[in-house]
Design a protein around this motif. Structure first.
Motif, PDB file in Angstrom:
ATOM      1  N   ASP A 301      23.207 -81.302 -41.072  1.00 48.26           N
ATOM      2  CA  ASP A 301      22.470 -81.947 -41.873  1.00 48.26           C
ATOM      3  C   ASP A 301      23.312 -83.704 -42.342  1.00 48.26           C
ATOM      4  O   ASP A 301      24.469 -83.419 -41.969  1.00 48.26           O
ATOM      5  CB  ASP A 301      23.403 -81.379 -42.806  1.00 48.26           C
ATOM      6  CG  ASP A 301      22.781 -79.819 -43.098  1.00 48.26           C
ATOM      7  OD1 ASP A 301      21.144 -79.707 -42.760  1.00 48.26           O
ATOM      8  OD2 ASP A 301      23.521 -78.708 -43.079  1.00 48.26           O
ATOM      9  N   SER A 302      22.413 -83.964 -42.510  1.00 50.98           N
ATOM     10  CA  SER A 302      22.753 -85.699 -42.952  1.00 50.98           C
ATOM     11  C   SER A 302      22.996 -86.260 -44.082  1.00 50.98           C
ATOM     12  O   SER A 302      21.497 -85.483 -44.314  1.00 50.98           O
ATOM     13  CB  SER A 302      22.318 -86.505 -41.730  1.00 50.98           C
ATOM     14  OG  SER A 302      22.102 -88.066 -42.350  1.00 50.98           O
ATOM     15  N   TYR A 307      21.699 -91.484 -39.358  1.00 47.47           N
ATOM     16  CA  TYR A 307      21.094 -90.034 -38.751  1.00 47.47           C
ATOM     17  C   TYR A 307      20.215 -89.087 -39.620  1.00 47.47           C
ATOM     18  O   TYR A 307      19.640 -89.423 -40.658  1.00 47.47           O
ATOM     19  CB  TYR A 307      22.804 -88.644 -38.643  1.00 47.47           C
ATOM     20  CG  TYR A 307      24.093 -90.072 -37.897  1.00 47.47           C
ATOM     21  CD1 TYR A 307      24.079 -90.005 -36.614  1.00 47.47           C
ATOM     22  CD2 TYR A 307      24.236 -90.361 -38.770  1.00 47.47           C
ATOM     23  CE1 TYR A 307      25.145 -90.200 -35.781  1.00 47.47           C
ATOM     24  CE2 TYR A 307      25.918 -91.043 -38.242  1.00 47.47           C
ATOM     25  CZ  TYR A 307      26.282 -91.404 -37.166  1.00 47.47           C
ATOM     26  OH  TYR A 307      26.752 -91.585 -36.237  1.00 47.47           O
ATOM     27  N   THR A 308      19.670 -87.288 -38.421  1.00 50.12           N
ATOM     28  CA  THR A 308      18.655 -87.902 -39.041  1.00 50.12           C
ATOM     29  C   THR A 308      19.143 -86.261 -39.828  1.00 50.12           C
ATOM     30  O   THR A 308      19.740 -85.494 -39.292  1.00 50.12           O
ATOM     31  CB  THR A 308      17.266 -87.444 -38.468  1.00 50.12           C
ATOM     32  OG1 THR A 308      17.584 -86.664 -37.317  1.00 50.12           O
ATOM     33  CG2 THR A 308      17.122 -88.312 -38.109  1.00 50.12           C
ATOM     34  N   ASN A 309      18.214 -85.179 -39.842  1.00 50.92           N
ATOM     35  CA  ASN A 309      18.781 -83.362 -40.155  1.00 50.92           C
ATOM     36  C   ASN A 309      17.941 -82.696 -38.893  1.00 50.92           C
ATOM     37  O   ASN A 309      17.028 -82.536 -38.476  1.00 50.92           O
ATOM     38  CB  ASN A 309      18.120 -82.899 -41.049  1.00 50.92           C
ATOM     39  CG  ASN A 309      18.642 -83.533 -42.400  1.00 50.92           C
ATOM     40  OD1 ASN A 309      19.437 -83.288 -42.558  1.00 50.92           O
ATOM     41  ND2 ASN A 309      18.202 -83.478 -43.722  1.00 50.92           N
ATOM     42  N   GLY A 340      14.060 -81.729 -34.319  1.00 53.22           N
ATOM     43  CA  GLY A 340      14.624 -82.771 -35.025  1.00 53.22           C
ATOM     44  C   GLY A 340      15.395 -84.021 -34.447  1.00 53.22           C
ATOM     45  O   GLY A 340      15.825 -84.785 -34.478  1.00 53.22           O
ATOM     46  N   ALA A 341      15.430 -83.603 -33.155  1.00 56.70           N
ATOM     47  CA  ALA A 341      16.577 -84.728 -32.155  1.00 56.70           C
ATOM     48  C   ALA A 341      16.307 -84.033 -30.662  1.00 56.70           C
ATOM     49  O   ALA A 341      15.750 -82.969 -30.783  1.00 56.70           O
ATOM     50  CB  ALA A 341      18.324 -84.618 -32.126  1.00 56.70           C
TER      51      ALA A 341
END
Length: 368
Positions: A301-302, A307-309, A340-341
């Motif tokens: 969580d960001s 950064y992203t979640n 998400g990544a």
């Protein structure tokens, strides 16, 4: 391991012919080397010779001198190296894994000084999947965000470890910044507790790093902290890690659960937060053969624009067979799927170009 006694002839250890009869120095080490297949690193499959797949390759000295009255002088000097090319690890340090000296007393505990592991690294490792004996380094949490794969050590540190009383051991560590006029810049402290009673083991620990990696000579060295070469973590202003876990051994099997939480406050604003939930088990099929499985779920969580979640699911299966007390062969496989990544196993040199990554490794480990 083998004990080397009466080391009067070795100037490096500064021993004398009159060394106490109960003093000793132990030379020890591990060499771990294998071949690893990855289905996707930067968009392509790879075959690589890799080291430290089940245990980081190392050599070192441990020493103890009886001072009488239940008190001993103790020290450890431990080097990490890459057997693939002979190079020193931990940014080229001679004793980058550990370098400390101290006193230990049967009644009062131990006090040590130098480059050491903090309480999170000392205690939570007992329940983590990567340490269960048959899974290896690819069972660590993504980016090693909780530092249980020892991305960094604590320099300029003082550590107190209590004696074990009714199964309970506690410790505390403080690492100095060593900067005149900047006492709080790049310092660290940690606390932890371990309880062992028969088949049951419980552990909890917390570590706080202020301005980690901001200087070379501080508690967390700038050349031995997270970097974009091995993770997405960078430009950290403050780092906090805590966790708790437990394990239960029943017959030839051991089951462990662990929760860790890591927060990185970013210099440019906001924070990056990881929560890791893992369960792992090991079964001794025979005294020489063991099999294991481990699962880790990580939420990212960001509140930082950098950064992203994201979410990560990671499953690892492994086995090893001991050819002798000192030598074993191993095989493990892992799959990581991200949302998400891009997927990225800790200990691999590059991330996947998509949201999943598969890794398979086989090798040989020798202890001496």
């Amino acid at each position: 391991m083998r004990n080397i006694r009466k080391l009067a002839c070795i100037p490096l250890l500064a021993c004398t012919a009159g060394a106490h009869a109960q003093s000793s120095v132990t030379l020890y080490g591990i060499i771990d080397e294998g071949v690893t297949y990855t289905n996707n690193q930067k968009g392509g499959s790879t075959w690589q010779v890799t080291q430290g797949n089940y245990a980081g390759s190392r050599w070192g000295f441990k020493g103890s001198e009886d001072l009488g009255g239940g008190t001993r002088a103790i020290f450890t000097l431990e080097n990490g190296f890459n057997p693939s090319n002979g190079a020193a690890l931990q940014a080229g340090r001679l004793f980058g894994r550990s370098a400390w000296v101290g006193l230990a007393n049967e009644t009062y505990g131990s006090l040590t000084f130098g480059r050491q592991y903090n309480s999170v690294e000392d205690y939570l490792t007992f329940e983590q999947a990567a340490s269960n004996g048959a899974l290896g380094a690819f069972a660590n949490s993504v980016y090693d965000n909780d530092d249980l794969n020892n991305t960094y050590r604590s320099q300029n540190s003082v550590k107190y470890t209590s004696p074990t009383l009714r199964g309970l051991t506690v410790e505390g560590l403080y690492g100095f910044s060593n900067q005149p006029g900047a006492f709080a810049q790049n310092r660290t402290w940690s606390v932890g507790a371990d309880y062992s009673n028969g088949p049951l083991r419980l552990d909890a620990a917390y570590a706080h790093l202020s301005a980690p990696g901001s200087t070379a000579g501080g508690a967390i060295a700038s050349d031995n902290y997270y970097s974009t070469a091995s993770s997405i973590i960078a430009n950290v202003k403050d780092n906090r890690v805590f966790g708790a876990g437990g394990s239960w051994t029943f017959g030839p099997a051991t089951l462990a659960v662990l929760y860790t939480n890591a927060q990185f406050d970013i210099l440019t604003g906001g924070s990056l937060h990881f929560a890791n939930y893992q369960i792992n088990g090991r079964w001794l099929v025979t005294p020489a053969w063991q099999v294991a499985a481990g699962y880790i779920y990580t939420s990212q969580d960001s509140t930082s624009a950098s950064y992203t979640n994201a979410h990560y699911h990671q499953l690892t299966l492994g086995t090893n067979y001991f050819l002798s007390k000192r030598t074993d062969v191993y095989l493990s496989a892992g799959i990581q799927r991200a949302s998400g990544a891009n997927a990225w196993f800790t200990n691999l040199g590059a991330p996947s170009s998509n949201n999943h990554q598969i890794v398979i490794t086989a090798g040989l480990r020798n202890k001496f």
